[in-house]
Design a protein around this motif. Structure first.
Motif, PDB file in Angstrom:
ATOM      1  N   UNK A 215     139.808   9.395  47.595  1.00 28.19           N
ATOM      2  CA  UNK A 215     140.148   9.957  46.292  1.00 28.19           C
ATOM      3  C   UNK A 215     138.949  10.587  45.624  1.00 28.19           C
ATOM      4  N   UNK A 216     137.794   9.945  45.739  1.00 28.18           N
ATOM      5  CA  UNK A 216     136.567  10.513  45.162  1.00 28.18           C
ATOM      6  C   UNK A 216     136.211  11.826  45.841  1.00 28.18           C
ATOM      7  N   UNK A 217     136.355  11.858  47.169  1.00 27.04           N
ATOM      8  CA  UNK A 217     136.097  13.088  47.927  1.00 27.04           C
ATOM      9  C   UNK A 217     137.019  14.214  47.458  1.00 27.04           C
ATOM     10  N   UNK A 262     125.115  12.373  48.822  1.00 22.55           N
ATOM     11  CA  UNK A 262     125.142  11.524  50.014  1.00 22.55           C
ATOM     12  C   UNK A 262     126.185  10.422  49.906  1.00 22.55           C
ATOM     13  N   UNK A 263     126.355   9.856  48.716  1.00 19.51           N
ATOM     14  CA  UNK A 263     127.303   8.746  48.558  1.00 19.51           C
ATOM     15  C   UNK A 263     128.720   9.151  48.943  1.00 19.51           C
ATOM     16  N   UNK A 264     129.048  10.440  48.847  1.00 20.65           N
ATOM     17  CA  UNK A 264     130.355  10.929  49.279  1.00 20.65           C
ATOM     18  C   UNK A 264     130.361  11.174  50.790  1.00 20.65           C
ATOM     19  N   UNK A 265     129.289  11.752  51.299  1.00 15.29           N
ATOM     20  CA  UNK A 265     129.257  12.163  52.692  1.00 15.29           C
ATOM     21  C   UNK A 265     129.253  10.983  53.664  1.00 15.29           C
ATOM     22  N   UNK A 333     129.036   2.402  43.734  1.00 14.24           N
ATOM     23  CA  UNK A 333     128.454   2.512  42.394  1.00 14.24           C
ATOM     24  C   UNK A 333     127.779   3.866  42.201  1.00 14.24           C
ATOM     25  N   UNK A 334     127.123   4.352  43.251  1.00 14.65           N
ATOM     26  CA  UNK A 334     126.515   5.689  43.171  1.00 14.65           C
ATOM     27  C   UNK A 334     127.586   6.763  42.982  1.00 14.65           C
ATOM     28  N   UNK A 335     128.710   6.623  43.682  1.00 14.24           N
ATOM     29  CA  UNK A 335     129.784   7.620  43.509  1.00 14.24           C
ATOM     30  C   UNK A 335     130.352   7.576  42.091  1.00 14.24           C
ATOM     31  N   UNK A 336     130.497   6.366  41.540  1.00 13.91           N
ATOM     32  CA  UNK A 336     130.977   6.273  40.153  1.00 13.91           C
ATOM     33  C   UNK A 336     130.054   7.071  39.231  1.00 13.91           C
ATOM     34  N   UNK A 337     128.755   6.921  39.430  1.00 13.11           N
ATOM     35  CA  UNK A 337     127.797   7.632  38.598  1.00 13.11           C
ATOM     36  C   UNK A 337     127.961   9.141  38.742  1.00 13.11           C
TER      37      UNK A 337
END
Length: 472
Positions: A215-217, A262-265, A333-337
């Motif tokens: 979902x974030x992606x 990077x947190x997504x990849x 947590x990095x993706x949330x940010x």
């Protein structure tokens, strides 16, 4: 649930019943064990003392009370008690190891454990303070109620005296026979049962991790190249996770950037690593349930002292899962940010309807930071730090009980971080013109059913709790 063999016993909450054939097998094995004991040869913990006192032979009068005393004299723990589900899992694991026949216990003792499982109560077992080469302290609490010692807990966490024994099990008059007290204290059924319970929770959680990451992606329009299954060559599990994320996120024809943060990849690598550690933990649990953990074990007509109490295999795999969950939480947590950052999403700052007057979801990220920090503190391997006990007879420990406790805490904390990211992704979709991909609509519909639209600031802890209870 009719149990024909040890492997049939599961964590299912259905009432347990042992088959007549299984009971007869236990009876025959018990008869052979009693015959072997009649020789008078020393058998550890049966006609001898324990630990540093193992050279002390017990006379007949001492032997008659010794098995009960083993439970009575080692119950030095106290609150906090394990939750009902964890305590029940300990009893299930103990019964399953008994059904292999290695302990040589009576069918009557196994029936007492069945009565405990079916009673709606579980023993009050201390969550902390094992401190020995095995689990004698928590196990003394776990099985003292069979003979009227200690306390019981119900599913609501209420504590009851066990002085009257197990409800519907014939009162507190059950008398442990030769070797049955030490059998109740042997091995690592506590850590095994607790880890067994967490494997099921983890299998669900790791699935949610992949869905939330997808979902974030999707909501940031990340370039899909990193999720191409071809980049998982040589690693079938990774390739499958990449394909799943790609399918859930859907195709992206106009990515927002050549490379997402990077947190997504790395989502595929992170989730597949957690999945792999959970699979390995499940295998370790099966070894703990089916292996020889009794000591002395009755095998092939003779008594063998074993080291089945040294749960390093299980402890190490619990530690591995905790480390994997910690890393996954850091990435989440990095993706949330990043999801709060307009330069990444193109959405209002902090995902607030009116940035500035409203805080939006910035505090969701702050909670995730604190939770991830707590996970980091759990990631020190539990087996490090052996200290001698019992006058040097027990000069090392694996601390598998503590490792299983760390695992349960880590699972709880990791679920909180996943819930935080899911709420953040859900809000990002609400503010975005992007359509929720088909593969994620059911998940976000479930969130929408328990979380009202976030149009103004409100206590989002209520929403996170609703997601934890109903979605994650």
């Amino acid at each position: 649930m009719l149990i024909e063999r040890a492997e049939d016993l599961t964590l299912d909450a259905a009432p347990v019943e042992l088959s007549p054939a299984l009971l007869e097998s236990l009876r025959a094995n018990r008869s052979a064990l009693l015959q072997a004991l009649s020789s008078g040869e020393p058998v550890y913990g049966v006609n001898t003392g324990m630990g540093a006192m193992s050279k002390r032979r017990l006379d007949e009068s001492e032997q008659r009370v010794h098995q009960r005393n083993l439970l009575l004299g080692r119950a030095v723990g106290g609150p906090p008690w394990l939750p009902y589900a964890e305590a029940r899992a300990v009893v299930l694991a103990r019964l399953r190891t008994f059904l292999t026949g290695d302990a040589g216990v009576s069918p009557e003792l196994c029936q007492q454990l069945v009565a405990l499982l079916n009673s709606g109560y579980a023993p009050a077992i201390p969550a902390e303070g094992a401190g020995s080469a095995g689990e004698i302290i928590p196990l003394a609490h776990a099985f003292g109620p069979l003979v009227g010692i200690g306390q019981l807990v119900d599913a609501e966490g209420n504590v009851h005296s066990a002085e009257a024994g197990i409800p519907a099990a014939g009162g507190a008059g059950f008398e442990l026979g030769p070797k049955e007290g030490i059998a109740l204290l042997a091995g690592i059924p506590g850590a095994t049962g607790r880890a067994w319970l967490q494997v099921g929770v983890l299998e669900r959680l790791v699935g949610r991790m992949g869905e939330v990451a997808a979902g974030a992606v999707a909501v940031v329009g990340a370039n899909r190249d990193p999720y191409d299954p071809r980049v998982g060559r040589g690693d079938e599990l990774l390739a499958a996770e990449q394909a799943r994320i790609l399918r859930l996120a859907g195709e992206e024809t106009s990515p927002g950037a050549l490379q997402a943060p990077v947190s997504f990849r790395v989502a595929g690598q992170v989730v597949s690593h957690v999945r792999r550690t959970v699979e390995r933990l499940g295998e370790a649990v099966e070894r703990g349930l089916g292996g020889v953990t009794d000591s002395p074990a009755y095998l092939g007509g003779e008594f063998l002292g074993t080291a089945g109490f040294h749960g390093i295999d299980l402890a190490a795999h619990c530690d591995h899962v905790v480390a994997a969950l910690t890393h996954a939480a850091e990435v989440s947590t990095a993706r949330i940010h990043r999801l709060l950052d307009p330069s990444v999403t193109g959405l209002p700052a902090q995902l607030a309807r009116v940035p500035g007057p409203q805080a939006g979801l910035v505090t969701v990220h702050k909670r995730a930071v604190a939770t991830t920090h707590a996970l980091r503190r759990l990631s020190l391997p539990a087996a490090i730090g052996a200290m001698e006990t019992s006058n040097g007879q027990e000069d090392v420990q694996s601390f598998s009980w503590e490792a299983a406790g760390n695992l349960a805490t880590a699972v709880r904390l990791a679920r909180e971080v996943v819930a935080g990211e899911l709420l953040t992704v859900h809000q990002a979709f609400a503010l975005s013109e992007r359509e929720i991909p088909e593969g994620l609509r059911e998940l976000h519909a479930a969130v929408g059913a328990v979380v009202p639209p976030i149009d103004v600031d409100r206590p989002l802890g209520v929403d996170l709790q609703a997601i934890l209870e109903h979605v994650v």
